[in-house]
Design a protein around this motif. Structure first.
Motif, short mmCIF file in Angstrom:
data_model
loop_
_atom_site.label_atom_id
_atom_site.label_comp_id
_atom_site.label_asym_id
_atom_site.label_seq_id
_atom_site.Cartn_x
_atom_site.Cartn_y
_atom_site.Cartn_z
N SER A 39 -4.18 -13.35 15.39
CA SER A 39 -4.57 -12.11 16.07
C SER A 39 -3.64 -10.94 15.75
O SER A 39 -3.70 -9.90 16.38
CB SER A 39 -4.66 -12.32 17.58
N LEU A 40 -2.77 -11.10 14.75
CA LEU A 40 -1.81 -10.06 14.39
C LEU A 40 -2.43 -9.05 13.44
O LEU A 40 -3.12 -9.41 12.49
CB LEU A 40 -0.58 -10.69 13.74
N ILE A 41 -2.17 -7.77 13.70
CA ILE A 41 -2.57 -6.67 12.82
C ILE A 41 -1.31 -6.20 12.12
O ILE A 41 -0.35 -5.81 12.77
CB ILE A 41 -3.22 -5.53 13.61
N MET A 42 -1.30 -6.26 10.79
CA MET A 42 -0.11 -5.90 10.01
C MET A 42 -0.29 -4.53 9.36
O MET A 42 -1.27 -4.31 8.66
CB MET A 42 0.13 -6.91 8.89
N ILE A 43 0.65 -3.64 9.60
CA ILE A 43 0.70 -2.35 8.92
C ILE A 43 1.87 -2.42 7.95
O ILE A 43 3.03 -2.44 8.36
CB ILE A 43 0.91 -1.18 9.91
N ASP A 44 1.56 -2.51 6.67
CA ASP A 44 2.59 -2.66 5.63
C ASP A 44 2.92 -1.29 5.05
O ASP A 44 2.14 -0.72 4.30
CB ASP A 44 2.08 -3.61 4.54
N ALA A 45 4.09 -0.77 5.41
CA ALA A 45 4.52 0.54 4.91
C ALA A 45 5.49 0.41 3.74
O ALA A 45 5.96 1.41 3.22
CB ALA A 45 5.17 1.33 6.04
N GLY A 46 5.78 -0.81 3.33
CA GLY A 46 6.69 -1.02 2.22
C GLY A 46 5.98 -0.88 0.89
O GLY A 46 4.81 -1.23 0.76
N ILE A 47 6.67 -0.34 -0.09
CA ILE A 47 6.11 -0.25 -1.44
C ILE A 47 7.22 -0.63 -2.41
O ILE A 47 8.33 -0.09 -2.36
CB ILE A 47 5.52 1.15 -1.74
N ASN A 48 6.91 -1.61 -3.24
CA ASN A 48 7.90 -2.17 -4.15
C ASN A 48 7.30 -2.27 -5.54
O ASN A 48 6.22 -2.83 -5.71
CB ASN A 48 8.30 -3.57 -3.68
N GLU A 49 8.00 -1.74 -6.52
CA GLU A 49 7.56 -1.86 -7.91
C GLU A 49 8.39 -2.93 -8.59
O GLU A 49 9.63 -2.88 -8.57
CB GLU A 49 7.72 -0.53 -8.64
N ILE A 50 7.73 -3.91 -9.16
CA ILE A 50 8.44 -4.98 -9.85
C ILE A 50 8.27 -4.80 -11.35
O ILE A 50 7.56 -3.90 -11.79
CB ILE A 50 7.96 -6.37 -9.40
N GLU A 51 8.91 -5.66 -12.12
CA GLU A 51 8.83 -5.58 -13.57
C GLU A 51 7.37 -5.57 -14.01
O GLU A 51 6.55 -6.30 -13.49
CB GLU A 51 9.56 -6.76 -14.20
N GLY A 52 7.07 -4.74 -14.98
CA GLY A 52 5.70 -4.62 -15.45
C GLY A 52 4.93 -3.54 -14.72
O GLY A 52 3.76 -3.31 -15.01
N GLY A 53 5.57 -2.89 -13.76
CA GLY A 53 4.94 -1.78 -13.06
C GLY A 53 3.99 -2.16 -11.93
O GLY A 53 3.32 -1.31 -11.37
N LYS A 54 3.90 -3.45 -11.58
CA LYS A 54 3.01 -3.86 -10.49
C LYS A 54 3.61 -3.43 -9.15
O LYS A 54 4.82 -3.47 -8.95
CB LYS A 54 2.79 -5.36 -10.50
N ILE A 55 2.71 -3.01 -8.25
CA ILE A 55 3.12 -2.55 -6.93
C ILE A 55 2.77 -3.61 -5.89
O ILE A 55 1.64 -4.12 -5.86
CB ILE A 55 2.41 -1.23 -6.56
N PHE A 56 3.73 -3.94 -5.04
CA PHE A 56 3.54 -4.90 -3.96
C PHE A 56 4.07 -4.31 -2.67
O PHE A 56 4.99 -3.50 -2.68
CB PHE A 56 4.29 -6.21 -4.25
N GLY A 57 3.53 -4.77 -1.57
CA GLY A 57 4.05 -4.40 -0.26
C GLY A 57 5.10 -5.39 0.19
O GLY A 57 5.48 -6.31 -0.54
N ASP A 58 5.53 -5.22 1.43
CA ASP A 58 6.50 -6.14 2.01
C ASP A 58 5.85 -7.42 2.53
O ASP A 58 6.51 -8.41 2.77
CB ASP A 58 7.25 -5.47 3.17
N VAL A 59 4.53 -7.37 2.73
CA VAL A 59 3.79 -8.51 3.26
C VAL A 59 3.09 -9.23 2.11
O VAL A 59 2.42 -8.59 1.29
CB VAL A 59 2.74 -8.03 4.30
N ALA A 60 3.24 -10.54 2.05
CA ALA A 60 2.59 -11.33 1.00
C ALA A 60 1.07 -11.22 1.11
O ALA A 60 0.52 -11.13 2.20
CB ALA A 60 3.02 -12.80 1.11
#
Length: 93
Positions: A39-60
């Motif tokens: 029942s959890l609502i996740m607001i992911d405000a993290g932005i991470n760029e890894i090798e190769g230029g892919k963008i990921f949040g803080d939440v898997a």
């Protein structure tokens, strides 16, 4: 709540079992599926760029199949921030 790693913010909605968690750690995949409940609502405000230029949040990404909702990264919080700033700029003019 505050720790040496930052703040934890948990909002409980009155009249329901849902909770909202805001995540802005700055590290990809910090929050994993085993850390959340259905029942959890996740607001992911993290932005991470890894090798190769892919963008990921803080939440898997696999958290989205378990939590009630998960904001997308990219295209979630940042898009809303741009829209609000644009509206404020129009108000100034």
């Amino acid at each position: 709540m505050r720790s040496k790693y930052g703040y934890a913010l948990l909002c409980r909605l009155s009249g329901g079992n849902a909770e909202i968690a805001f995540v802005a750690v700055g590290r990809p995949n910090v929050v994993t599926r085993d850390m959340v409940h259905s029942s959890l609502i996740m607001i992911d405000a993290g932005i991470n760029e890894i090798e190769g230029g892919k963008i990921f949040g803080d939440v898997a990404m696999n958290v989205s199949s378990h939590a009630t909702a998960l904001s997308p990264v990219p295209g979630g919080v940042g898009t809303l921030t741009k829209a609000i700033n644009f509206l404020r700029a129009i108000d100034i003019c």
